[in-house]
Design an enzyme around this catalytic site. Structure first.
Site, PDB file in Angstrom:
ATOM      1  N   TYR A   1       8.707 -23.282  -6.546  1.00 16.41           N
ATOM      2  CA  TYR A   1       8.105 -22.269  -5.760  1.00 16.41           C
ATOM      3  C   TYR A   1       7.353 -22.975  -4.856  1.00 16.41           C
ATOM      4  CZ  TYR A   1       5.429 -17.995  -5.172  1.00 16.41           C
ATOM      5  OH  TYR A   1       4.821 -16.971  -4.961  1.00 16.41           O
TER       6      TYR A   1
ATOM      7  N   SER B   1       1.972 -18.037  -0.227  1.00 12.03           N
ATOM      8  CA  SER B   1       1.382 -18.029  -1.417  1.00 12.03           C
ATOM      9  C   SER B   1       0.261 -19.031  -1.331  1.00 12.03           C
ATOM     10  CB  SER B   1       2.319 -18.370  -2.479  1.00 12.03           C
ATOM     11  OG  SER B   1       1.638 -18.793  -3.706  1.00 12.03           O
TER      12      SER B   1
HETATM   13  P1  NDP Z   1       7.722  -8.795  -6.925  1.00 11.66           P
HETATM   14  O1  NDP Z   1       8.699  -9.610  -7.974  1.00 11.66           O
HETATM   15  O2  NDP Z   1       6.865  -7.856  -7.673  1.00 11.66           O
HETATM   16  O3  NDP Z   1       8.587  -8.161  -5.930  1.00 11.66           O
HETATM   17  C1  NDP Z   1       9.559  -8.834  -4.920  1.00 11.66           C
HETATM   18  C2  NDP Z   1      10.385  -8.038  -4.408  1.00 11.66           C
HETATM   19  O4  NDP Z   1      11.260  -8.928  -3.695  1.00 11.66           O
HETATM   20  C3  NDP Z   1      11.149  -7.358  -5.176  1.00 11.66           C
HETATM   21  O5  NDP Z   1      11.467  -5.907  -4.523  1.00 11.66           O
HETATM   22  C4  NDP Z   1      12.522  -7.857  -5.140  1.00 11.66           C
HETATM   23  O6  NDP Z   1      13.618  -7.084  -5.395  1.00 11.66           O
HETATM   24  C5  NDP Z   1      12.676  -8.613  -3.910  1.00 11.66           C
HETATM   25  N1  NDP Z   1      13.505  -9.811  -4.075  1.00 11.66           N
HETATM   26  C6  NDP Z   1      13.511 -10.652  -4.836  1.00 11.66           C
HETATM   27  N2  NDP Z   1      14.603 -11.584  -4.775  1.00 11.66           N
HETATM   28  C7  NDP Z   1      15.367 -10.840  -3.914  1.00 11.66           C
HETATM   29  C8  NDP Z   1      16.752 -11.096  -3.242  1.00 11.66           C
HETATM   30  N3  NDP Z   1      17.553 -12.237  -3.918  1.00 11.66           N
HETATM   31  N4  NDP Z   1      17.117 -10.340  -2.439  1.00 11.66           N
HETATM   32  C9  NDP Z   1      16.623  -9.199  -2.134  1.00 11.66           C
HETATM   33  N5  NDP Z   1      15.269  -9.022  -2.572  1.00 11.66           N
HETATM   34  C10 NDP Z   1      14.685  -9.737  -3.401  1.00 11.66           C
HETATM   35  O7  NDP Z   1       7.124  -9.855  -6.220  1.00 11.66           O
HETATM   36  P2  NDP Z   1       5.529  -9.781  -5.466  1.00 11.66           P
HETATM   37  O8  NDP Z   1       5.332  -8.580  -4.915  1.00 11.66           O
HETATM   38  O9  NDP Z   1       4.571 -10.315  -6.518  1.00 11.66           O
HETATM   39  O10 NDP Z   1       5.686 -10.777  -4.382  1.00 11.66           O
HETATM   40  C11 NDP Z   1       5.894 -10.575  -2.918  1.00 11.66           C
HETATM   41  C12 NDP Z   1       5.730 -11.812  -2.137  1.00 11.66           C
HETATM   42  O11 NDP Z   1       4.336 -12.272  -2.372  1.00 11.66           O
HETATM   43  C13 NDP Z   1       6.743 -12.995  -2.537  1.00 11.66           C
HETATM   44  O12 NDP Z   1       7.092 -13.706  -1.475  1.00 11.66           O
HETATM   45  C14 NDP Z   1       5.774 -13.921  -3.512  1.00 11.66           C
HETATM   46  O13 NDP Z   1       6.172 -15.128  -3.352  1.00 11.66           O
HETATM   47  C15 NDP Z   1       4.435 -13.597  -2.818  1.00 11.66           C
HETATM   48  N6  NDP Z   1       3.126 -13.963  -3.801  1.00 11.66           N
HETATM   49  C16 NDP Z   1       3.063 -13.201  -4.798  1.00 11.66           C
HETATM   50  C17 NDP Z   1       1.884 -13.382  -5.646  1.00 11.66           C
HETATM   51  C18 NDP Z   1       1.645 -12.667  -7.002  1.00 11.66           C
HETATM   52  O14 NDP Z   1       0.805 -13.157  -7.717  1.00 11.66           O
HETATM   53  N7  NDP Z   1       2.223 -11.301  -7.374  1.00 11.66           N
HETATM   54  C19 NDP Z   1       1.069 -14.692  -5.408  1.00 11.66           C
HETATM   55  C20 NDP Z   1       1.230 -15.220  -4.048  1.00 11.66           C
HETATM   56  C21 NDP Z   1       2.378 -14.991  -3.209  1.00 11.66           C
HETATM   57  P3  NDP Z   1      14.355  -6.981  -7.084  1.00 11.66           P
HETATM   58  O15 NDP Z   1      13.075  -6.777  -7.918  1.00 11.66           O
HETATM   59  O16 NDP Z   1      15.358  -6.118  -6.967  1.00 11.66           O
HETATM   60  O17 NDP Z   1      15.039  -8.559  -7.189  1.00 11.66           O
END
Ligand code: NDP
Length: 241
Positions: free
Chosen positions: A146, A133
């Protein structure tokens, strides 16, 4: 970029960037192995793409290792799953700090260990993308745990690149700005806060999941064969300032 006959593990494939990545990979011929927590998300993704689905809570180290092993063998790996909790630095709880480290830092390490061990044992090259990120580069209020967890992931990416490069396994970090996903809704739905962030992005908008997925696919593909150990912002110019 053609991923026909490539098998790709994508963590966090249920929602947001991970889901966009899984869908794009599948459209381009890949067999996706999706690891995420919510079974309902995996069911709809499997119906759309024919992906293999493994339900796992990545906060659980043993379950993560078992899921990673079940996903193998695989040609390529995207560590995309991530989570956040909004707390000011003074209020960060040990519980949430540990949770964010477990999901955002430790789980990518475990999945990548299993993937890389398997590639090396088989004498095969590979590629890993760790989704970090912009928050690993800058201090964002209310994101202490984070920011720390993503900076930790960057440290892992650099060491992985040094140690796995000689085995022909490329490792790169990708750093999105705010991307319109369920996570972003949680962190950036306050219009005043969002306006401040938006004002620092010269391209004048937040990212869409497909903006990020395209670059993930580039870093996985042979088109980036000499790109290794990079921390690549995909941020509309946010990091210029
Ligand atoms: P979302 O919250 O939209 O999706 C995250 C996904 O990861 C979901 O499918 C979620 O499943 C899964 N996940 C989270 N925790 C767990 C867990 N404990 N075990 C298994 N699966 C898990 O996030 P984004 O798509 O926005 O983010 C994706 C990546 O991008 C992340 O690493 C985030 O930090 C990074 N990022 C995102 C930004 C943003 O603005 N969106 C900016 C910068 C980086 P479930 O919903 O079932 O928990």
């Amino acid at each position: 970029m053609d991923f026909a006959s490539r098998r790709v593990v994508v963590t966090g494939a249920g929602k947001g960037i991970g889901r966009a990545t899984a869908l794009m990979l599948a459209r381009r011929g890949a067999q996706v192995v999706a690891l995420t927590r919510s079974a309902a998300d995996l069911e709809t993704l499997a119906a759309e793409t024919g992906c293999e689905a493994i339900v796992v809570d990545l906060a659980d180290a043993d379950a993560t290792r078992a899921a990673a092993r079940a996903a193998l063998p695989a040609d390529l790996l995207v560590n995309c799953a991530g989570t956040t909790e909004l707390e000011s630095f003074l209020d960060v709880s040990v519980r949430n700090f540990d949770l964010l480290y477990a999901v955002n830092t430790r789980a990518p390490m475990i999945v990548a260990q299993e993937y890389a061990r398997d590639r090396i044992a088989g004498g095969r090259t590979g590629a890993i993308v760790n989704v970090s990120s912009c928050a690993s580069f800058v201090g964002i209020p209310d994101h202490a745990a984070y920011c720390a967890s993503k900076a930790g992931l960057d440290g892992l990416t650099r060491v992985m690149a040094k140690e796995l490069g000689p085995h022909g396994i490329r490792v790169n970090g990708l750093h999105p700005t705010v991307t319109m996903t369920p996570m972003a809704v949680k962190a950036w739905s306050d219009p005043d806060k969002a306006a401040g962030m938006l004002a620092r992005i010269p391209l004048g908008r937040f990212a869409e999941p497909d903006d990020i997925a395209e670059v993930i696919l580039f870093l996985l593909s042979d088109a980036s064969a000499m790109v290794h150990g990079l921390s690549m912002p995909v941020d509309g110019g946010y990091m210029i300032a």
